[in-house]
Design an enzyme around this catalytic site. Structure first.
Site, mmCIF file in Angstrom:
data_model
loop_
_atom_site.group_PDB
_atom_site.id
_atom_site.type_symbol
_atom_site.label_atom_id
_atom_site.label_comp_id
_atom_site.label_asym_id
_atom_site.label_seq_id
_atom_site.Cartn_x
_atom_site.Cartn_y
_atom_site.Cartn_z
ATOM 1 N N ARG A 102 6.362 -8.901 2.408
ATOM 2 C CA ARG A 102 7.025 -7.780 3.086
ATOM 3 C C ARG A 102 7.946 -8.392 4.128
ATOM 4 O O ARG A 102 7.493 -9.078 5.044
ATOM 5 C CB ARG A 102 5.991 -6.849 3.736
ATOM 6 C CG ARG A 102 6.649 -5.837 4.649
ATOM 7 C CD ARG A 102 5.743 -4.711 5.068
ATOM 8 N NE ARG A 102 5.550 -3.771 3.985
ATOM 9 C CZ ARG A 102 5.111 -2.529 4.142
ATOM 10 N NH1 ARG A 102 4.794 -2.076 5.336
ATOM 11 N NH2 ARG A 102 4.958 -1.722 3.098
ATOM 12 N N HIS A 129 11.403 -0.764 -2.142
ATOM 13 C CA HIS A 129 9.936 -0.701 -2.005
ATOM 14 C C HIS A 129 9.340 -0.309 -3.373
ATOM 15 O O HIS A 129 8.794 0.774 -3.540
ATOM 16 C CB HIS A 129 9.574 0.336 -0.935
ATOM 17 C CG HIS A 129 8.163 0.269 -0.459
ATOM 18 N ND1 HIS A 129 7.307 -0.753 -0.790
ATOM 19 C CD2 HIS A 129 7.437 1.113 0.332
ATOM 20 C CE1 HIS A 129 6.137 -0.543 -0.219
ATOM 21 N NE2 HIS A 129 6.186 0.579 0.453
ATOM 22 N N GLN A 132 5.641 1.008 -4.149
ATOM 23 C CA GLN A 132 5.385 2.391 -3.735
ATOM 24 C C GLN A 132 5.713 3.359 -4.874
ATOM 25 O O GLN A 132 5.012 4.332 -5.118
ATOM 26 C CB GLN A 132 6.226 2.729 -2.498
ATOM 27 C CG GLN A 132 6.040 4.155 -2.002
ATOM 28 C CD GLN A 132 4.650 4.412 -1.437
ATOM 29 O OE1 GLN A 132 4.180 3.672 -0.589
ATOM 30 N NE2 GLN A 132 3.985 5.457 -1.911
ATOM 31 N N ASP A 223 11.055 10.517 3.615
ATOM 32 C CA ASP A 223 10.555 9.287 4.241
ATOM 33 C C ASP A 223 11.008 9.309 5.696
ATOM 34 O O ASP A 223 11.878 10.116 6.074
ATOM 35 C CB ASP A 223 11.127 8.068 3.483
ATOM 36 C CG ASP A 223 10.613 6.731 4.022
ATOM 37 O OD1 ASP A 223 9.530 6.705 4.648
ATOM 38 O OD2 ASP A 223 11.307 5.707 3.823
ATOM 39 N N CYS A 263 5.558 8.679 1.144
ATOM 40 C CA CYS A 263 4.987 7.332 1.020
ATOM 41 C C CYS A 263 4.106 6.983 2.214
ATOM 42 O O CYS A 263 3.270 6.091 2.115
ATOM 43 C CB CYS A 263 6.103 6.306 0.853
ATOM 44 S SG CYS A 263 7.186 6.159 2.285
ATOM 45 N N ARG A 291 -1.757 3.456 -4.423
ATOM 46 C CA ARG A 291 -1.209 2.137 -4.160
ATOM 47 C C ARG A 291 -2.188 1.071 -4.663
ATOM 48 O O ARG A 291 -1.804 0.088 -5.282
ATOM 49 C CB ARG A 291 -0.941 1.955 -2.655
ATOM 50 C CG ARG A 291 0.168 2.832 -2.084
ATOM 51 C CD ARG A 291 1.525 2.404 -2.600
ATOM 52 N NE ARG A 291 1.767 1.006 -2.328
ATOM 53 C CZ ARG A 291 2.201 0.518 -1.155
ATOM 54 N NH1 ARG A 291 2.504 1.337 -0.180
ATOM 55 N NH2 ARG A 291 2.388 -0.783 -0.986
#
Ligand code: CP
Ligand code: NVA
Length: 306
Positions: A102, A129, A132, A223, A263, A291
Site C-alpha cells: 500500500r 485499489h 477492493q 468514497d 469501501c 475483503r
C-alpha cells in the site's frame, strides 16, 4: 508468474475466476473445511499508508491459508529511510513468497514488481485499489445485483473510481460516474476504460450531476472526498462536494431494491448520510468482510500461476 497491480492486466474470465475461488474458499471455511494451500508461505505486507481492512484481511487470510504474514510499515523498514525500492524488492522477494504493498505512487508498485521474484499485490495506490473491487463484485454477486448491473459512483474521481472504471470496462456493465467539476477522473484512465469497453460492451458515462447518475441505478456507491494524502484539502473539498452526499433522498432515484456499497472508512455527514449507511449496514459490512474472502481467492490463484 503474475502480479496483481490493476484490473487492466486481467481478463474478464480471470477476474471472475478469482472471485469464484474466493467464494468457494469462503463457503468451505464457513463449513469448517480449511484450505491450507499456502502452508509454509510468507506474505510481506508493506504499508506506507494507514489501513484497517486491508491489513486485517490480508494478515488473517494468509494465516487461515496456512501461511504467515509480516506487517512492514515504512517506519520500520529501511524503505522509509531511503533504501531504494529495487533493493527492497530484491531482498524481500528472496525470503517471502508474496508481497502486498500500500503506497502513494503507482510507479513505486510497478518498480517493486519489476524487481520482485514473487507476485506483488496492489493493496492501494493513489491510482488504483483493485483488491477492493474483487470484494465489491463478490458482494454484488451475493446480494443478487451483479446481473445487468447499472452502477452509479457519486463523489471524488480517485483510486476507487479508476478501479470501478476498470471493473466495468472488463466485465461489461454500465457505470455512471458523477463528480464535481475539477474532481473528474483522470482522462488517461477514462480513455483506457473506454477503449476496453468497446470490446466488452460496457457503457461508461461521466457527468457532474449526481441525480442523473443515480436515476435507475441498481447499485450506488461512493468514497471519501479526501483520500489518504489529501488531508490538507479536506476543508476545501467539503465545500466543493456540497450536494454530492449519498442519502435516502438520492437513493429514491435509484431502482427499487437498489443496493448501496462503500469501501470504508466512511465519513458520515460527508459522502454518505449516517442514516443511509446504517440502513445498509448489512451489505456494507458484508462487503468489508469479503475483503478477506476475495483476497484469499486472489492469493491462492496467484500461487497457482507460478
Ligand atoms: N477499504 C479499505 O481499503 O480499507 P482500509 O483503508 O482500512 O484498508
Ligand atoms: N480513496 C480512499 C480509499 C480508502 C480505502 C483513499 O485512497 O484514501
Amino acid at each position: 508468474m503474475r502480479h496483481f497491480l490493476t484490473l487492466k492486466d486481467f481478463t474478464k474470465e480471470e477476474i471472475l475466476e478469482i472471485i469464484a475461488l474466493g467464494l468457494k474458499i469462503k463457503k468451505d471455511f464457513k463449513a469448517g473445511i480449511y484450505n491450507k494451500e499456502l502452508e509454509m508461505q510468507t506474505l510481506a505486507m508493506i504499508f506506507e499508508k494507514s489501513s484497517t481492512r486491508t491489513r486485517v484481511s490480508f494478515e488473517t487470510g494468509m494465516f487461515q491459508l496456512g501461511g504467515h504474514a509480516l506487517f512492514l510499515s515504512n517506519r520500520d523498514i529501511h524503505l522509509g529511510r531511503g533504501e531504494p525500492v529495487k533493493d527492497t524488492a530484491r531482498v524481500i522477494s528472496s525470503m517471502c513468497d508474496m508481497v502486498m504493498i500500500r503506497t502513494y505512487e503507482h510507479s513505486m508498485l510497478e518498480e517493486f514488481a519489476a524487481y520482485s521474484k514473487v507476485p506483488v499485490i496492489n493493496g492501494l495506490t493513489d491510482a488504483y485499489h483493485p483488491v477492493q473491487l474483487l470484494a465489491d463484485y463478490m458482494t454484488m454477486i451475493e446480494f443478487g445485483v451483479a446481473e445487468n448491473a447499472v452502477v452509479a459512483y457519486v463523489g471524488d474521481g480517485n483510486n476507487m473510481t479508476n478501479s470501478w472504471l476498470m471493473l466495468a470496462a472488463k466485465l461489461g456493465f454500465e457505470l455512471r460516474i458523477a463528480t464535481p467539476k475539477g474532481y473528474e477522473v483522470e482522462s488517461k484512465v477514462l480513455r483506457d476504460a473506454l477503449d476496453i469497453a468497446k470490446k466488452s460492451g460496457a457503457v461508461i458515462k461521466v457527468m457532474n450531476d449526481p441525480k442523473e447518475a443515480v436515476r435507475g441505478a441498481s447499485v450506488v456507491t461512493t468514497d471519501t472526498w479526501a483520500s489518504m494524502g489529501q488531508e490538507d484539502e479536506k476543508e476545501q473539498r467539503i465545500q466543493d462536494f456540497k450536494g454530492y452526499m449519498v442519502d435516502g433522498l438520492m437513493m429514491c432515484l435509484a431502482q427499487k431494491g437498489a443496493k448501496f456499497l462503500h469501501c470504508l472508512p466512511a465519513y458520515r455527514g460527508q459522502e454518505v448520510s449516517e442514516e443511509l449507511l446504517e440502513d445498509n449496514a448489512d451489505i456494507v459490512f458484508a462487503e468489508a468482510e469479503n475483503r478477506l474472502h476475495a483476497q484469499k481467492g486472489l492469493m491462492v490463484w496467484l500461487d497457482k500461476q507460478r
